[in-house]
Design a protein around this motif. Structure first.
Motif, mmCIF file in Angstrom:
data_model
loop_
_atom_site.group_PDB
_atom_site.id
_atom_site.type_symbol
_atom_site.label_atom_id
_atom_site.label_comp_id
_atom_site.label_asym_id
_atom_site.label_seq_id
_atom_site.Cartn_x
_atom_site.Cartn_y
_atom_site.Cartn_z
ATOM 1 N N GLY A 1 0.813 -1.207 0.000
ATOM 2 C CA GLY A 1 0.000 0.000 0.000
ATOM 3 C C GLY A 1 0.848 1.260 0.000
ATOM 4 O O GLY A 1 2.077 1.208 0.125
ATOM 5 N N PRO A 2 0.205 2.434 -0.158
ATOM 6 C CA PRO A 2 0.944 3.713 -0.161
ATOM 7 C C PRO A 2 1.541 4.011 1.226
ATOM 8 O O PRO A 2 1.066 3.528 2.236
ATOM 9 N N ALA A 3 2.561 4.824 1.211
ATOM 10 C CA ALA A 3 3.223 5.202 2.469
ATOM 11 C C ALA A 3 2.266 6.020 3.337
ATOM 12 O O ALA A 3 1.500 6.844 2.841
ATOM 13 N N GLY A 4 2.293 5.780 4.615
ATOM 14 C CA GLY A 4 1.451 6.533 5.528
ATOM 15 C C GLY A 4 1.951 7.953 5.734
ATOM 16 O O GLY A 4 3.083 8.292 5.386
#
Length: 224
Positions: A82-85
């Motif tokens: 998933g995308p970086a937080g």
């Protein structure tokens, strides 16, 4: 153990082998349909299950095995990154540090110049007729005189016997210079001494002043 180096971890071998077999079914000894996500999770596929040459260390080392090379069935089990937080909120300020030690005292400064360095007495003697105003400057030249300030002064009326039988008396004595045209003190001039008498003549009238080479002495004038 096939063509894998002994230092490769078995987990990497199993994952790589499972991925390759899923996208190239039938190219080796094992068919793609026989591999399931469960086989990967429980590590039931071992190196000895692979055909010699089906997966080589080069395919892992040179990073030619990509996520896009895997089948949908495998990627659905592995999941996609998933995308970086977002960055977390800044932390609270830390506590103030302990007070530092006192610094070392500085070196004492050099002593200043003596305030009376360059000071001098100036006198002027009036003969035969010293009966009124008299004055003495800190220097004969007016420009040079104004480089000084008279901090003390006085007058002496004296005959040969140093008596005042002639009746001369001083009415005032103070620092300054006289405007001889008006008989009044010159403004803002403290570079000499002024004496005013009672008008009685005397043999000898001596006016003196203690002058210092300092023109920044303030005048603090009070009133009662």
């Amino acid at each position: 153990m096939s063509n894998f180096s002994a230092h490769r971890s078995r987990g990497v071998v199993v994952l790589a082998a499972a991925a390759v077999l899923a996208v190239s079914a039938g190219s080796g000894a094992v068919a793609g349909s026989m591999i399931t996500g469960e086989d990967i999770k429980n590590r039931s596929i071992q190196a000895q299950d692979l055909d010699r040459g089906a997966v080589t260390t080069n395919k892992v080392e040179n990073r030619t095995l990509k996520l896009k090379d895997l089948s949908d069935e495998v990627t659905s089990k592995l999941g996609v990154q998933g995308p970086a937080g977002k960055d977390g909120a800044p932390g609270a300020p830390g506590k103030d540090g302990a007070a530092g030690k006192d610094g070392v005292d500085g070196t004492n400064g050099v002593d200043g110049t003596d305030g009376l360095l360059g000071a001098k007495y100036r006198t002027l003697t009036y003969l035969k007729g010293g009966s009124g105003s008299a004055t003495v400057a800190c220097a004969d030249n007016a420009t040079e005189s104004q480089k000084y300030t008279a901090i003390a002064g006085g007058v002496r009326s004296a005959s040969s016997t140093f008596t005042q039988a002639d009746g001369f008396a001083v009415t005032s004595s103070f620092p300054g210079r006289i405007n001889w045209n008006t008989g009044e003190p010159l403004p803002n001039r403290l570079d000499g001494w002024i004496v005013f008498g009672n008008g009685v003549a005397t043999d000898t009238l001596v006016v003196w002043a203690l002058c210092v080479p300092n023109t920044s002495i303030p005048v603090d004038a009070g009133t009662l």
